[in-house]
Design a protein around this motif. Structure first.
Motif, PDB file in Angstrom:
ATOM      1  N   ASP A  36     -14.336  16.511  41.907  1.00 18.93           N
ATOM      2  CA  ASP A  36     -13.274  16.269  40.925  1.00 18.93           C
ATOM      3  C   ASP A  36     -13.227  17.354  39.857  1.00 18.93           C
ATOM      4  O   ASP A  36     -12.442  17.270  38.927  1.00 18.93           O
ATOM      5  CB  ASP A  36     -13.501  14.904  40.260  1.00 18.93           C
ATOM      6  N   GLY A  37     -14.094  18.337  39.983  1.00 22.27           N
ATOM      7  CA  GLY A  37     -14.138  19.407  39.005  1.00 22.27           C
ATOM      8  C   GLY A  37     -15.524  20.024  38.957  1.00 22.27           C
ATOM      9  O   GLY A  37     -16.347  19.813  39.847  1.00 22.27           O
ATOM     10  N   ASP A 113     -17.144  13.059  40.828  1.00 20.72           N
ATOM     11  CA  ASP A 113     -18.201  13.966  41.261  1.00 20.72           C
ATOM     12  C   ASP A 113     -17.886  15.356  40.725  1.00 20.72           C
ATOM     13  O   ASP A 113     -16.801  15.881  40.978  1.00 20.72           O
ATOM     14  CB  ASP A 113     -18.268  14.012  42.788  1.00 20.72           C
ATOM     15  N   LEU A 114     -18.841  15.925  39.998  1.00 23.73           N
ATOM     16  CA  LEU A 114     -18.660  17.262  39.442  1.00 23.73           C
ATOM     17  C   LEU A 114     -19.676  18.225  40.040  1.00 23.73           C
ATOM     18  O   LEU A 114     -20.849  17.887  40.192  1.00 23.73           O
ATOM     19  CB  LEU A 114     -18.858  17.257  37.918  1.00 23.73           C
ATOM     20  N   SER A 134     -12.062  22.648  41.005  1.00 25.26           N
ATOM     21  CA  SER A 134     -10.981  21.893  40.374  1.00 25.26           C
ATOM     22  C   SER A 134      -9.625  22.136  41.040  1.00 25.26           C
ATOM     23  O   SER A 134      -8.599  21.710  40.533  1.00 25.26           O
ATOM     24  CB  SER A 134     -10.897  22.225  38.882  1.00 25.26           C
ATOM     25  N   ASP A 135      -9.617  22.797  42.196  1.00 27.27           N
ATOM     26  CA  ASP A 135      -8.388  23.039  42.940  1.00 27.27           C
ATOM     27  C   ASP A 135      -7.796  21.716  43.383  1.00 27.27           C
ATOM     28  O   ASP A 135      -8.501  20.838  43.882  1.00 27.27           O
ATOM     29  CB  ASP A 135      -8.689  23.924  44.153  1.00 27.27           C
ATOM     30  N   ARG A 194      -5.209  21.547  36.705  1.00 32.13           N
ATOM     31  CA  ARG A 194      -6.592  21.517  36.246  1.00 32.13           C
ATOM     32  C   ARG A 194      -6.631  21.594  34.734  1.00 32.13           C
ATOM     33  O   ARG A 194      -5.740  22.144  34.103  1.00 32.13           O
ATOM     34  CB  ARG A 194      -7.420  22.605  36.910  1.00 32.13           C
ATOM     35  N   LEU A 195      -7.657  20.990  34.196  1.00 34.15           N
ATOM     36  CA  LEU A 195      -7.884  21.011  32.761  1.00 34.15           C
ATOM     37  C   LEU A 195      -9.169  21.791  32.528  1.00 34.15           C
ATOM     38  O   LEU A 195     -10.193  21.485  33.133  1.00 34.15           O
ATOM     39  CB  LEU A 195      -8.045  19.587  32.237  1.00 34.15           C
ATOM     40  N   ILE A 196      -9.112  22.800  31.681  1.00 43.49           N
ATOM     41  CA  ILE A 196     -10.296  23.609  31.377  1.00 43.49           C
ATOM     42  C   ILE A 196     -10.682  23.333  29.937  1.00 43.49           C
ATOM     43  O   ILE A 196      -9.871  23.444  29.029  1.00 43.49           O
ATOM     44  CB  ILE A 196     -10.011  25.098  31.600  1.00 43.49           C
ATOM     45  N   VAL A 197     -11.940  22.940  29.733  1.00 53.17           N
ATOM     46  CA  VAL A 197     -12.423  22.545  28.413  1.00 53.17           C
ATOM     47  C   VAL A 197     -13.643  23.387  28.042  1.00 53.17           C
ATOM     48  O   VAL A 197     -14.478  23.664  28.876  1.00 53.17           O
ATOM     49  CB  VAL A 197     -12.835  21.053  28.425  1.00 53.17           C
TER      50      VAL A 197
END
Length: 199
Positions: A36-37, A113-114, A134-135, A194-197
């Motif tokens: 999931d990322g 799941d990361l 994260s695709d 996708r979210l990038i933090v």
């Protein structure tokens, strides 16, 4: 009339404000693929790293209640981690969980799941791994297979081995604050998939 008094939990003052978690997450609803990322912790100090991760994910995914990891790359695994007024239970499973994966559970909401990118991974490799994990259409690989593919394609070791005692000491207190630069997305991937933090 009687009153029942419950002891209050001690207030723990953090030594230093933790840095934001470095994450890349799928945002397009139901996940396709095995991940999931991705999460790129700054150190191998799991008790210090998990609170920042959970603080970031709670508003996005619902309150995280449990986390599970494989202990292969973590010198210390806490049983519980306090995060903003609640406690997250942490467990470890050796054969059931990929050594490069973190499993998160949110009560009544779901499971995620990361990919765990080792803290000592270079910024370019971390950026590629974060994009792949994260695709929106994948990846069709397990976390360890994704790490192996990165090493095979780019010839860069991403520390796919347990740390020795001297190396573990170096990373316990925090890795260098290298910020990854995620190249601007172009083409079909440029959608908000996708979210990038924390980058």
């Amino acid at each position: 009339m009687s009153a029942t008094l419950y002891p209050t939990l001690p207030h723990v003052e953090p030594v230093a404000a933790p840095a934001a978690a470095r994450l890349a997450l799928k945002t397009d609803g139901a996940s396709r693929g095995l991940l999931d990322g991705a999460w790129w912790p700054r150190s191998r100090d799991l008790p210090s790293e998990l609170p920042a991760l959970v603080k970031t994910l709670d508003p996005l995914w619902g309150r995280i209640t449990r986390i599970a990891v494989n202990p292969r790359y973590w010198p210390v695994i806490p049983h519980k981690v306090p995060v903003d007024g609640h406690v997250v239970k942490v467990g470890w499973f050796t054969p059931e969980i990929d050594p490069h994966k973190l499993l998160l559970l949110s009560y009544g909401t779901g499971r995620w799941d990361l990919l765990i990118i080792p803290p000592e991974t270079g910024a370019a490799s971390a950026a590629r791994l974060m994009r792949a994990a994260s695709d929106r259409d994948g990846p069709p690989l397990t976390a360890s297979a994704l790490m192996a593919a990165e090493e095979a394609l780019h010839g860069v070791s991403v520390a796919d081995r347990p740390l020795g005692p001297d190396e573990a000491w170096e990373y316990e207190g925090g890795a260098s604050a290298v910020a990854a630069v995620i190249p601007e997305q172009t083409g079909p991937d440029s959608r908000a998939s996708r979210l990038i933090v924390g980058m």
